[in-house]
Design an enzyme around this catalytic site. Structure first.
Site, PDB file in Angstrom:
ATOM      1  N   GLU A  85      72.966  66.597 -33.230  1.00  0.00           N
ATOM      2  CA  GLU A  85      73.361  65.872 -32.220  1.00  0.00           C
ATOM      3  C   GLU A  85      72.471  66.543 -31.306  1.00  0.00           C
ATOM      4  O   GLU A  85      73.024  67.124 -31.048  1.00  0.00           O
ATOM      5  CB  GLU A  85      73.983  65.370 -31.969  1.00  0.00           C
ATOM      6  N   LYS A 277      85.791  62.200 -28.856  1.00  0.00           N
ATOM      7  CA  LYS A 277      84.528  62.676 -30.117  1.00  0.00           C
ATOM      8  C   LYS A 277      83.890  63.747 -29.026  1.00  0.00           C
ATOM      9  O   LYS A 277      82.700  64.424 -29.749  1.00  0.00           O
ATOM     10  CB  LYS A 277      83.482  61.378 -29.903  1.00  0.00           C
ATOM     11  N   ASP A 293      87.178  71.781 -43.676  1.00  0.00           N
ATOM     12  CA  ASP A 293      86.573  70.726 -43.724  1.00  0.00           C
ATOM     13  C   ASP A 293      87.017  69.622 -43.061  1.00  0.00           C
ATOM     14  O   ASP A 293      87.818  70.091 -41.972  1.00  0.00           O
ATOM     15  CB  ASP A 293      87.793  70.201 -44.979  1.00  0.00           C
ATOM     16  N   HIS A 390      71.184  64.985 -21.231  1.00  0.00           N
ATOM     17  CA  HIS A 390      70.567  64.481 -22.483  1.00  0.00           C
ATOM     18  C   HIS A 390      69.236  64.067 -23.023  1.00  0.00           C
ATOM     19  O   HIS A 390      68.834  64.584 -23.654  1.00  0.00           O
ATOM     20  CB  HIS A 390      71.794  63.381 -22.847  1.00  0.00           C
TER      21      HIS A 390
END
Length: 435
Positions: A85, A277, A293, A390
Site C-alpha cells: 500500500e 485498519k 502470522d 496519499h
C-alpha cells in the site's frame, strides 16, 4: 476440457501449470511466462519457497521497504515493512522522525501469557466435575512433562489450567482453559501438543472414575486461541503541547483536535474500524517482514478492540497539565524462533536489521510501528487531509498503469509537486504530454 481434476497435488509443478493454463487461460504461453518470471534463478532457494506450502506454482512478490529513525527506549532502529500500500512506509518514517525529535517512543511489556483450550461437553453433576478436575489437574500437567521439559528449562511452560463452565452460553459445554509461557517461540505447535495431551489424560481419568458411569464426556477439540489479551504491550509518546507546534499548526489547537479524533474512534465503530485498519497497516507490514502470522495477529487485535462490548479505537490520548500523551495497548503473540524465522532469507535479513530482537523486543518494535502509523494518519486527517500525502505516493502507481516512460514520469513528478494528484488529473497530464 473439464475443470475438475483428480490427483492435482501429485502432479509436478510444470504439470500443474500446464493443466491450469490449458483449462483457464486463452493465452497459455503468456500465462505460463508470468509464473516463470517470478521463479528464483537459484534452484535451491526456489525449492525452499516451493516447500513452504502445497501446490506452489511461483512466488508472489510484495515490496520490502524500511522505515528509519525510530528511537525506541533510547535505542535506534530501522524497521522492515513488507506491504504493497502506497504511503505506509513514508508515513511511518515521517512519524519516526517527528517523535525522534521529541524524546522517541517508550514501550512496556504488560504480559506474555498465551491461551489454549480443550473444549468438551459433559452431562452430569457440576460439583462432581469440579471435584474431579481439582484432583486430576496435577496428573494433566505431569502427563505433559515430555512436551514441556525443554520449554521449562528455558523458563517457560504451563502456567495454569482452569475448568470453565460455559453451560449458560451453550448446553453441556465446558472448557479446560490453559495458560502458557512460550518465551521466544510463537508457540502454536507447543500449545496444541500440550492441549491434546491434556484432553487424552482428562478423558482417560474420567472414564476410570466410577462416579461418572452415568455421565458422558465428549472431547470436541483442543486448540490454541489467537485471542491473547494478556500477551500485551504498550507503546507511547509524550511531550508538551507546545512541542507539537510546527509551521502553521498551533500545538494546543492540534492536540485538542487530535484528541477529539481519537475520542470519535473510541465511540464510533464505523470510524474505529478504519482507524484500527491504519494501525494494522504498520503492524502487519512488520509482522509479515519478520515471518510471523499476521492473520493470527489481526484476529486477536480486533477481538481485543471489542473487549468492552463494542468495537473501539486501539489508541488513546490524554492532555493533562499541557502534556500530550498518545499510546496503544495491543496484544501481540509473536515468535523469533521457529516457523519461517530461520528459513526465509528475507526474514533472517529483517531480524538482523532489527539487531536480533527476542520476542518481547519484537512485540515492542511492532507496537511502535502501529502507533507511528496511527499518529501519522490522524495528524494528516486533522490538518492537511489524508489524500494530499496519499495521492502523491500513489502517483507512481497511476503512471505505471498508464505505461508512462521515464521522461513522462519525470515530468509528471515535477508537475504534481505543486498540483493536486487525482487519477483523472494524471491521465489528462500524460495525454497532454503525448499529444
Amino acid at each position: 476440457m473439464t475443470k475438475k481434476i483428480s490427483g492435482f497435488s501429485k502432479l509436478s509443478k510444470i504439470q500443474k501449470i500446464d493443466w491450469l493454463t490449458d483449462t483457464y487461460f486463452s493465452g497459455k504461453e503468456a500465462a505460463t511466462q508470468v509464473l516463470k518470471t517470478y521463479w528464483n534463478t537459484d534452484k535451491k532457494l526456489q525449492q525452499l519457497h516451493d516447500e513452504f506450502i502445497e501446490n506452489t506454482l511461483t512466488n508472489y512478490y510484495l515490496p520490502l521497504g524500511v522505515a528509519p529513525n525510530f528511537l525506541i527506549n533510547g535505542k535506534h532502529y530501522t524497521i522492515p515493512m513488507a506491504i504493497e500500500e502506497s504511503s505506509v512506509v513514508a508515513a511511518a518514517s515521517k512519524a519516526a522522525k517527528y517523535w525522534g525529535e521529541r524524546g522517541g517512543f517508550k514501550t512496556t511489556i504488560l504480559g506474555t501469557t498465551k491461551i489454549g483450550q480443550v473444549h468438551f461437553t459433559y452431562t452430569g453433576d457440576k460439583t462432581s466435575l469440579q471435584s474431579f478436575f481439582t484432583a486430576t489437574k496435577a496428573t494433566l500437567i505431569k502427563d505433559a512433562k515430555h512436551l514441556t521439559a525443554n520449554m521449562e528449562k528455558r523458563g517457560g511452560g504451563i502456567i495454569d489450567i482452569q475448568l470453565v463452565d460455559k453451560t449458560e452460553s451453550l448446553e453441556n459445554y465446558y472448557q479446560l482453559h490453559c495458560e502458557f509461557e512460550t518465551l521466544d517461540a510463537m508457540g502454536a505447535n507447543f500449545i496444541n501438543s500440550c492441549l491434546e495431551q491434556f484432553a487424552k489424560s482428562f478423558e482417560r481419568e474420567f472414564n476410570a472414575d466410577i462416579r461418572f458411569r452415568e455421565s458422558e464426556l465428549c472431547i470436541i477439540m483442543s486448540i490454541l486461541s489467537n485471542y491473547v489479551p494478556n500477551c500485551l504491550v504498550r507503546a507511547e509518546v509524550s511531550c508538551s503541547v507546545n512541542q507539537l507546534t510546527e509551521k502553521n499548526i498551533d500545538g494546543k489547537e492540534f492536540a485538542a483536535k487530535f484528541a477529539q479524533a481519537i475520542a470519535i474512534a473510541e465511540v464510533e465503530p464505523y470510524r474505529a474500524v478504519t482507524h484500527n485498519k491504519g494501525i494494522m497497516n504498520g503492524i502487519d507490514a512488520v509482522v509479515l517482514a519478520t515471518g510471523n502470522d499476521f492473520r493470527a495477529v489481526e484476529a486477536g487485535v480486533h477481538a481485543f478492540a471489542s473487549k468492552e462490548g463494542s468495537y473501539q479505537s486501539l489508541t488513546h490520548v490524554t492532555i493533562e497539565n499541557d502534556i500530550f500523551t498518545f499510546w496503544i495497548d495491543i496484544p501481540l503473540a509473536l515468535g523469533t524462533v521457529g516457523g519461517l524465522t530461520k528459513l526465509h532469507p528475507l526474514v533472517k535479513w529483517s531480524f538482523e536489521l532489527l539487531q536480533q530482537p527476542n520476542a518481547k523486543e519484537l512485540m515492542q518494535i511492532i507496537a511502535v510501528a502501529g502507533l507511528a502509523q496511527n499518529f501519522a494518519a490522524i495528524k494528516s486527517l486533522t490538518t492537511t487531509g489524508i489524500q494530499q500525502g496519499h495521492m502523491k505516493m500513489h502517483l507512481m502507481n497511476i503512471l505505471n498503469q498508464l505505461d508512462a516512460n521515464p521522461s513522462e514520469k519525470e515530468q509528471a513528478t515535477t508537475h504534481f509537486k505543486t498540483h493536486p494528484v487525482t487519477h483523472s488529473a494524471v491521465v489528462s497530464f500524460v495525454n497532454k504530454i503525448r499529444s
